[in-house]
Each structure stands twice: as C-alpha cells, then as structure tokens.
Write a protein that holds these residues in place. Structure first.
Motif, PDB file in Angstrom:
ATOM      1  N   ARG A 132      -3.046  -2.707  -3.655  1.00 21.37           N
ATOM      2  CA  ARG A 132      -3.291  -2.078  -2.364  1.00 21.37           C
ATOM      3  C   ARG A 132      -3.073  -0.561  -2.383  1.00 21.37           C
ATOM      4  O   ARG A 132      -3.583   0.132  -1.498  1.00 21.37           O
ATOM      5  CB  ARG A 132      -2.415  -2.728  -1.290  1.00 21.37           C
ATOM      6  CG  ARG A 132      -2.898  -4.123  -0.907  1.00 21.37           C
ATOM      7  CD  ARG A 132      -1.946  -4.830   0.068  1.00 21.37           C
ATOM      8  NE  ARG A 132      -1.780  -4.145   1.335  1.00 21.37           N
ATOM      9  CZ  ARG A 132      -2.628  -4.183   2.347  1.00 21.37           C
ATOM     10  NH1 ARG A 132      -3.758  -4.887   2.235  1.00 21.37           N
ATOM     11  NH2 ARG A 132      -2.366  -3.542   3.470  1.00 21.37           N
ATOM     12  N   SER A 133      -2.347  -0.040  -3.357  1.00 23.16           N
ATOM     13  CA  SER A 133      -2.223   1.418  -3.439  1.00 23.16           C
ATOM     14  C   SER A 133      -3.512   2.069  -3.945  1.00 23.16           C
ATOM     15  O   SER A 133      -3.727   3.268  -3.747  1.00 23.16           O
ATOM     16  CB  SER A 133      -1.059   1.822  -4.338  1.00 23.16           C
ATOM     17  OG  SER A 133      -1.327   1.475  -5.677  1.00 23.16           O
ATOM     18  N   SER A 180       0.814  -1.212   0.000  1.00 20.41           N
ATOM     19  CA  SER A 180       0.000   0.000   0.000  1.00 20.41           C
ATOM     20  C   SER A 180       0.844   1.257   0.000  1.00 20.41           C
ATOM     21  O   SER A 180       0.332   2.344  -0.281  1.00 20.41           O
ATOM     22  CB  SER A 180      -0.924   0.021   1.231  1.00 20.41           C
ATOM     23  OG  SER A 180      -0.149   0.061   2.425  1.00 20.41           O
ATOM     24  N   ASN A 181       2.135   1.116   0.325  1.00 18.50           N
ATOM     25  CA  ASN A 181       3.016   2.285   0.389  1.00 18.50           C
ATOM     26  C   ASN A 181       4.477   1.840   0.360  1.00 18.50           C
ATOM     27  O   ASN A 181       4.780   0.642   0.233  1.00 18.50           O
ATOM     28  CB  ASN A 181       2.712   3.142   1.631  1.00 18.50           C
ATOM     29  CG  ASN A 181       2.922   2.405   2.948  1.00 18.50           C
ATOM     30  OD1 ASN A 181       3.657   1.417   3.038  1.00 18.50           O
ATOM     31  ND2 ASN A 181       2.267   2.888   4.004  1.00 18.50           N
ATOM     32  N   GLN A 182       5.382   2.805   0.512  1.00 17.01           N
ATOM     33  CA  GLN A 182       6.805   2.521   0.468  1.00 17.01           C
ATOM     34  C   GLN A 182       7.234   1.571   1.590  1.00 17.01           C
ATOM     35  O   GLN A 182       8.102   0.702   1.388  1.00 17.01           O
ATOM     36  CB  GLN A 182       7.621   3.817   0.593  1.00 17.01           C
ATOM     37  CG  GLN A 182       7.146   4.978  -0.250  1.00 17.01           C
ATOM     38  CD  GLN A 182       6.189   5.888   0.513  1.00 17.01           C
ATOM     39  OE1 GLN A 182       5.159   5.453   1.046  1.00 17.01           O
ATOM     40  NE2 GLN A 182       6.514   7.182   0.552  1.00 17.01           N
ATOM     41  N   ALA A 234       3.438  -2.978  10.847  1.00 19.16           N
ATOM     42  CA  ALA A 234       2.268  -3.297  10.033  1.00 19.16           C
ATOM     43  C   ALA A 234       1.533  -2.008   9.665  1.00 19.16           C
ATOM     44  O   ALA A 234       1.278  -1.152  10.524  1.00 19.16           O
ATOM     45  CB  ALA A 234       1.337  -4.233  10.796  1.00 19.16           C
ATOM     46  N   GLN A 235       1.196  -1.873   8.386  1.00 18.19           N
ATOM     47  CA  GLN A 235       0.531  -0.670   7.909  1.00 18.19           C
ATOM     48  C   GLN A 235      -0.988  -0.825   7.988  1.00 18.19           C
ATOM     49  O   GLN A 235      -1.521  -1.936   7.877  1.00 18.19           O
ATOM     50  CB  GLN A 235       0.955  -0.387   6.467  1.00 18.19           C
ATOM     51  CG  GLN A 235       2.446  -0.118   6.328  1.00 18.19           C
ATOM     52  CD  GLN A 235       2.888   1.097   7.134  1.00 18.19           C
ATOM     53  OE1 GLN A 235       2.514   2.221   6.821  1.00 18.19           O
ATOM     54  NE2 GLN A 235       3.669   0.868   8.188  1.00 18.19           N
ATOM     55  N   PRO A 236      -1.710   0.280   8.192  1.00 21.11           N
ATOM     56  CA  PRO A 236      -3.177   0.195   8.209  1.00 21.11           C
ATOM     57  C   PRO A 236      -3.700  -0.337   6.881  1.00 21.11           C
ATOM     58  O   PRO A 236      -3.071  -0.165   5.833  1.00 21.11           O
ATOM     59  CB  PRO A 236      -3.613   1.647   8.434  1.00 21.11           C
ATOM     60  CG  PRO A 236      -2.407   2.338   8.995  1.00 21.11           C
ATOM     61  CD  PRO A 236      -1.226   1.650   8.411  1.00 21.11           C
ATOM     62  N   GLU A 237      -4.837  -0.971   6.920  1.00 17.65           N
ATOM     63  CA  GLU A 237      -5.461  -1.438   5.686  1.00 17.65           C
ATOM     64  C   GLU A 237      -5.888  -0.246   4.827  1.00 17.65           C
ATOM     65  O   GLU A 237      -6.296   0.794   5.362  1.00 17.65           O
ATOM     66  CB  GLU A 237      -6.681  -2.303   6.001  1.00 17.65           C
ATOM     67  CG  GLU A 237      -6.325  -3.692   6.487  1.00 17.65           C
ATOM     68  CD  GLU A 237      -5.521  -4.478   5.460  1.00 17.65           C
ATOM     69  OE1 GLU A 237      -6.011  -4.639   4.316  1.00 17.65           O
ATOM     70  OE2 GLU A 237      -4.403  -4.901   5.786  1.00 17.65           O
ATOM     71  N   PRO A 238      -5.803  -0.373   3.521  1.00 16.75           N
ATOM     72  CA  PRO A 238      -6.283   0.709   2.654  1.00 16.75           C
ATOM     73  C   PRO A 238      -7.749   1.042   2.931  1.00 16.75           C
ATOM     74  O   PRO A 238      -8.555   0.156   3.206  1.00 16.75           O
ATOM     75  CB  PRO A 238      -6.101   0.136   1.246  1.00 16.75           C
ATOM     76  CG  PRO A 238      -5.042  -0.911   1.383  1.00 16.75           C
ATOM     77  CD  PRO A 238      -5.236  -1.500   2.746  1.00 16.75           C
TER      78      PRO A 238
END
Length: 348
Positions: free
Chosen positions: A299-300, A36-38, A118-122
């Motif tokens: 995811r982006s 979803s991101n870098q 862990a990144q938030p879900e899109p």
C-alpha cells in the motif's frame, strides 16, 4: 557548533566502541505491505502483527538483521498505552527474527496534513501517496511543542534501555519541502532550525543507552546547509541518505566526517543507479550500516518512482521497480538481488 555545544553527545571513543560491538548491519525501511503510512501501521484497528511477522521473516531469510521504522506523535498523544504496547509487540516479533530496530520519531516528508482514523486509499500508480509528516502542521504551533517534548521523552524513556532498539533517528529529512507537492508549513526551515536541536536534547534527557542520529539528505557534503550542520553536530553516529550511483556515493563519503560510525539510512532506487549490486560492496568495505527503502511492495506503493506524482503509472508497473525487494506473496522481485544480499552479509 562544537562538540562541547551539544551537551550529552557521545564522545568519538564511545561511539566507535559501541559500533565495534555491532555486526555489519543491513536492512530496510519497513512498513508492512498492508499499511500505506505510519498511522495505518500502528493504529489499533489496522496493526497487522501477522503480516509484520511474515514479512520480517522474509527479510531475515535473505540476511537482513535490522529495520528502520517510523513512529508518529499523534499515535502517542491519543493512545499512549496502546501505542507503546504495539511497539512492544513489533519489537518482540523483530527480535524473534534476529532483527534490531532503529526508531524514527519525526518526519518532514510528504503530506503535512495528518488525521488519525481510517486513512485514504492510495492514489493509483503514485509513489508513497498517503505518507504523512510528523508533527506536520503542529510544527508551526508553539503551543504544541510541550506535547512533542513529552512524546520524545516518554518514548525514549520507555524504550531507551531496550536492547531490541539499536538507534534513535530523531527526525527524518527535517528540512524537506517536498518539491511543491503540498502547501507546506510556513517558515518550515526556520522552525526546524529552532526545534531540531531541542528534539535532540529532549531525547537525550531520557538517558537512552542507544545512540542518536538524524540523517543528512541534501547536498554532497556536511556543510552544504545549516540543517545538515545541526544534524551532524548533534548526532552520536553519522547517518545520511543517498540514492545515486556508486561513484557519487564515494564522492559523498569524502565530504562526511569519518571519525564516527556511518549509517546509510536510505538507499536503493534502481532507476537512478543506486542498487544492491553497486552499493552494498562499498558499504561492506567501509562497514557502513545500510537500510534500503522498501521491503515488500504494497500500500505504500514505493515500487513506483518519485515522478509518479506527476505521471501516475496506472497502466503498468515501472520496469524496473523503483524500490522494494519482495512481491506481497513473498516472491523476490529479483532473485539475483536476494542472493547477493545473502552473499554480502554471509547470513540468511
């Protein structure tokens, strides 16, 4: 700022001689569909070499030979060796597909609040909903600037003689305030005015063999704002963004310096009229290296338009897609687009 006031900047002759040895470069801004991101692209727990290889293979199959890829200073700060090892793995994969890479060191777009792990879900139906700025809020903390300098110098030194890396993009859209979607860094533009020239010099001090750039992104001409002047007058090759119709692109070209190679580092937003069909013929005519935004929908979520931040597309995807070229299973979104890319590049 004169050319003499940007120490170490390549001469016009050197920039053009270097570019004469390059093919017409056509590619994409790349993040694998599973990220979803870098941070999600590069962290050890989510780095996905299998997906990267598969998706870069699809790009090569349609004639793309270059990618623009975003790094992040926090990844280097917390796991320098692992981060550089994963960059090495990515570069091996890309080079194995005949793809060069432009590395982006900093980015002022979207969320300034950055956290590793862990990144938030899109957010459903929202364009690029988890993309993060780099350095984000650290920009306002001068005690962090020495860390940012070490990051630039180390990464540029580590990969500065690497033939798989084609250009260093030192800062993406540095003065972007993101349309009020976030509480921005206080005095962001003033801080950028001070730090951006230093970033150019930090990267240059590592002695990279590749040219440096930072892309003009707002306004029609070079001298619309002070940040554009800093970007242009420190760049070895001139880069810019344009998501408009072909007539507006042609007008923008009249306002850019033409004595150095041009890199269109972001284009292709179908809704406002920036398409492969309309832009690539101009880019080929002028030998402008061109990077569309988005390769594989994932995811982006950049198939959704910018206005999805206010009006999420939760019931159905937009028609047409805003960005992206492939579905996650490898099917082209539009077969005529990939056929045109093959035809324009003569590759794939």
């Amino acid at each position: 700022m004169s050319e003499q006031s940007a120490p170490g900047r390549w001469s016009v002759e050197r920039a053009n001689a270097w570019y004469a040895g390059q093919p017409w470069l056509v590619g994409a801004n790349f993040v694998p569909s599973t990220a979803s991101n870098q941070l999600e692209m590069w962290q050890a727990e989510s780095f996905d070499a299998v997906t990267i290889a598969r998706e870069l293979g699809w790009a090569a199959d349609i004639g793309m030979d270059t990618m623009r890829v975003f790094l992040h200073d926090l990844l280097w700060h917390t796991d320098r060796d692992g981060f550089c090892d994963r960059i090495e793995r990515y570069l091996d994969i890309a080079a194995g597909k005949g793809i060069s890479t432009m590395l982006v060191l900093f980015d002022s777009v979207w969320n300034p609040d950055v956290a590793l792990g862990a990144q938030p879900e899109p957010r459903p139906g929202v364009h690029n909903s988890q993309w993060v700025q780099g350095p984000g809020r650290a920009l306002a903390d001068r005690s962090q600037w020495s860390r940012l300098r070490h990051y630039c110098e180390d990464v540029a030194s580590t990969f500065g003689q690497d033939e798989r890396v084609i250009v260093w993009d030192v800062w993406n859209e540095p003065s972007n305030l993101n349309g009020g979607r976030f509480t921005e860094v206080e005095n962001k533009r003033a801080l950028i005015s001070e730090l951006l020239p230093q970033v150019f010099q930090w990267v240059r001090s590592a002695g990279p063999s590749q040219p440096l750039t930072s892309g003009v992104w707002s306004g029609e001409t070079l001298y619309d704002d002070a940040h554009a002047r800093i970007q242009i007058e420190n760049s070895d090759v001139i880069s810019f963004h344009d998501y408009q119709t072909p007539d507006k692109l042609e007008a923008k070209l009249l306002g850019l310096p033409r004595d150095r190679p041009l890199f269109l580092t972001e284009f292709m937003a179908r809704t406002p009229g920036s398409t492969f069909e309309t832009i690539l013929p101009i880019a080929r005519r002028e030998k402008i290296a061109s990077y569309c935004w988005g390769l594989v929908a994932g995811r982006s979520q950049t198939l959704y338009p910018w206005d999805s931040w206010a009006n999420p597309y939760v019931s159905a995807p937009p028609d047409p897609w805003f960005h992206d070229v492939f579905h996650a299973d490898g099917r082209p979104y539009r077969a005529d687009e990939v056929n045109l890319i093959r035809a324009e590049t003569g590759r794939g």
